[in-house]
Scaffold this motif. Structure first.
Motif, PDB file in Angstrom:
ATOM      1  N   GLU A  18       0.829  -1.199   0.000  1.00 49.76           N
ATOM      2  CA  GLU A  18       0.000   0.000   0.000  1.00 49.76           C
ATOM      3  C   GLU A  18       0.868   1.254   0.000  1.00 49.76           C
ATOM      4  OE1 GLU A  18      -2.346  -0.798   3.463  1.00 49.76           O
ATOM      5  OE2 GLU A  18      -3.651  -2.216   2.402  1.00 49.76           O
ATOM      6  N   GLY A  19       1.970   1.224   0.765  1.00 53.42           N
ATOM      7  CA  GLY A  19       2.899   2.352   0.792  1.00 53.42           C
ATOM      8  C   GLY A  19       3.614   2.556  -0.530  1.00 53.42           C
ATOM      9  N   LEU A  20       3.904   1.459  -1.236  1.00 50.29           N
ATOM     10  CA  LEU A  20       4.521   1.572  -2.558  1.00 50.29           C
ATOM     11  C   LEU A  20       3.609   2.294  -3.535  1.00 50.29           C
ATOM     12  CD1 LEU A  20       6.170  -1.937  -2.989  1.00 50.29           C
ATOM     13  CD2 LEU A  20       7.368   0.258  -2.829  1.00 50.29           C
ATOM     14  N   VAL A  21       2.330   1.965  -3.501  1.00 50.34           N
ATOM     15  CA  VAL A  21       1.375   2.623  -4.396  1.00 50.34           C
ATOM     16  C   VAL A  21       1.411   4.135  -4.157  1.00 50.34           C
ATOM     17  CG1 VAL A  21      -1.076   2.904  -4.948  1.00 50.34           C
ATOM     18  CG2 VAL A  21      -0.120   0.612  -4.638  1.00 50.34           C
ATOM     19  N   ASP A  22       1.324   4.533  -2.896  1.00 47.83           N
ATOM     20  CA  ASP A  22       1.342   5.962  -2.576  1.00 47.83           C
ATOM     21  C   ASP A  22       2.675   6.602  -2.951  1.00 47.83           C
ATOM     22  OD1 ASP A  22      -1.248   5.793  -1.585  1.00 47.83           O
ATOM     23  OD2 ASP A  22      -0.578   5.506   0.492  1.00 47.83           O
ATOM     24  N   GLY A  23       3.782   5.924  -2.623  1.00 48.53           N
ATOM     25  CA  GLY A  23       5.105   6.455  -2.920  1.00 48.53           C
ATOM     26  C   GLY A  23       5.345   6.598  -4.409  1.00 48.53           C
ATOM     27  N   PHE A  24       4.983   5.584  -5.171  1.00 51.43           N
ATOM     28  CA  PHE A  24       5.145   5.667  -6.626  1.00 51.43           C
ATOM     29  C   PHE A  24       4.290   6.804  -7.188  1.00 51.43           C
ATOM     30  CE2 PHE A  24       6.192   0.865  -6.924  1.00 51.43           C
ATOM     31  CZ  PHE A  24       7.548   1.115  -6.747  1.00 51.43           C
ATOM     32  N   ARG A  25       3.084   6.909  -6.685  1.00 54.01           N
ATOM     33  CA  ARG A  25       2.172   7.949  -7.174  1.00 54.01           C
ATOM     34  C   ARG A  25       2.710   9.347  -6.854  1.00 54.01           C
ATOM     35  NH1 ARG A  25      -2.901   6.338  -4.991  1.00 54.01           N
ATOM     36  NH2 ARG A  25      -3.026   4.946  -6.755  1.00 54.01           N
ATOM     37  N   ASP A  26       3.310   9.502  -5.678  1.00 56.49           N
ATOM     38  CA  ASP A  26       3.800  10.813  -5.251  1.00 56.49           C
ATOM     39  C   ASP A  26       5.159  11.175  -5.846  1.00 56.49           C
ATOM     40  OD1 ASP A  26       1.531  11.023  -3.672  1.00 56.49           O
ATOM     41  OD2 ASP A  26       2.561  10.482  -1.808  1.00 56.49           O
ATOM     42  N   ASP A  27       6.035  10.192  -6.041  1.00 57.25           N
ATOM     43  CA  ASP A  27       7.434  10.484  -6.354  1.00 57.25           C
ATOM     44  C   ASP A  27       7.880  10.145  -7.770  1.00 57.25           C
ATOM     45  OD1 ASP A  27       8.032  11.538  -3.799  1.00 57.25           O
ATOM     46  OD2 ASP A  27       8.140   9.511  -2.983  1.00 57.25           O
ATOM     47  N   THR A  28       7.012   9.569  -8.584  1.00 52.58           N
ATOM     48  CA  THR A  28       7.399   9.263  -9.962  1.00 52.58           C
ATOM     49  C   THR A  28       6.135   9.072 -10.799  1.00 52.58           C
ATOM     50  OG1 THR A  28       8.889   7.942 -11.337  1.00 52.58           O
ATOM     51  CG2 THR A  28       7.634   6.760  -9.633  1.00 52.58           C
ATOM     52  N   TYR A  29       6.319   8.653 -12.032  1.00 56.64           N
ATOM     53  CA  TYR A  29       5.202   8.437 -12.940  1.00 56.64           C
ATOM     54  C   TYR A  29       5.678   7.516 -14.057  1.00 56.64           C
ATOM     55  CZ  TYR A  29       7.840  11.995 -15.461  1.00 56.64           C
ATOM     56  OH  TYR A  29       8.846  12.686 -16.069  1.00 56.64           O
ATOM     57  N   TYR A  30       4.735   7.057 -14.871  1.00 56.29           N
ATOM     58  CA  TYR A  30       5.120   6.236 -16.022  1.00 56.29           C
ATOM     59  C   TYR A  30       5.864   7.137 -17.000  1.00 56.29           C
ATOM     60  CZ  TYR A  30       5.204   2.821 -19.694  1.00 56.29           C
ATOM     61  OH  TYR A  30       5.654   1.947 -20.648  1.00 56.29           O
ATOM     62  N   ASP A  31       7.004   6.675 -17.471  1.00 57.25           N
ATOM     63  CA  ASP A  31       7.917   7.482 -18.273  1.00 57.25           C
ATOM     64  C   ASP A  31       7.482   7.558 -19.736  1.00 57.25           C
ATOM     65  OD1 ASP A  31      10.030   8.866 -19.307  1.00 57.25           O
ATOM     66  OD2 ASP A  31      11.550   7.672 -18.288  1.00 57.25           O
TER      67      ASP A  31
END
Length: 123
Positions: A18-31
């Protein structure tokens, strides 16, 4: 580094996911820029020039938190997810899990697979 990125202890795999989902959403994006460069490289230039190299950025957790990661591909999200799930030995996790890289050859896409010995991960 996993705990600082996800805000959760790696000993709690469900919380880490669940934390990965939030972290990925906040700190990166699909390139998307690197994806488009790769499409031109593969389909128009037939691999004669490496256009992706101009868009690659580090994808480690520390780079994401520092804002050095411009974007990531599906396999990079998967590598980081599996790395997080395997960051502590299974016998130290509240629900032991196995993270796997699952490749869909038809769509050239990579997914994170998660398996646990019980249904405790599902709720």
């Amino acid at each position: 580094m996993i705990e600082s990125f996800t805000g959760k202890s790696p000993k709690q795999p469900k919380a880490v996911l669940e934390g990965l989902v939030d972290g990925f959403r906040d700190d990166t994006y699909y390139d998307i820029p690197r994806y488009l460069a790769g499409s031109v490289e593969d389909n128009i230039l037939f691999g004669s020039v490496d256009l992706r190299e101009h868009f690659r950025t580090p994808t480690e957790y520390s780079a994401m938190k520092a804002g050095e990661t411009a974007g990531m591909f599906c396999y990079e999200f998967t590598w980081r997810s599996v790395e997080a799930l395997h960051s502590v030995p299974a016998h130290e996790q509240d629900v032991p899990v196995m993270g796997a890289k699952v490749y869909d050859e038809r769509h050239k896409h990579v997914y994170t697979g998660v398996a646990a010995r019980s249904n405790e991960m599902v709720s």
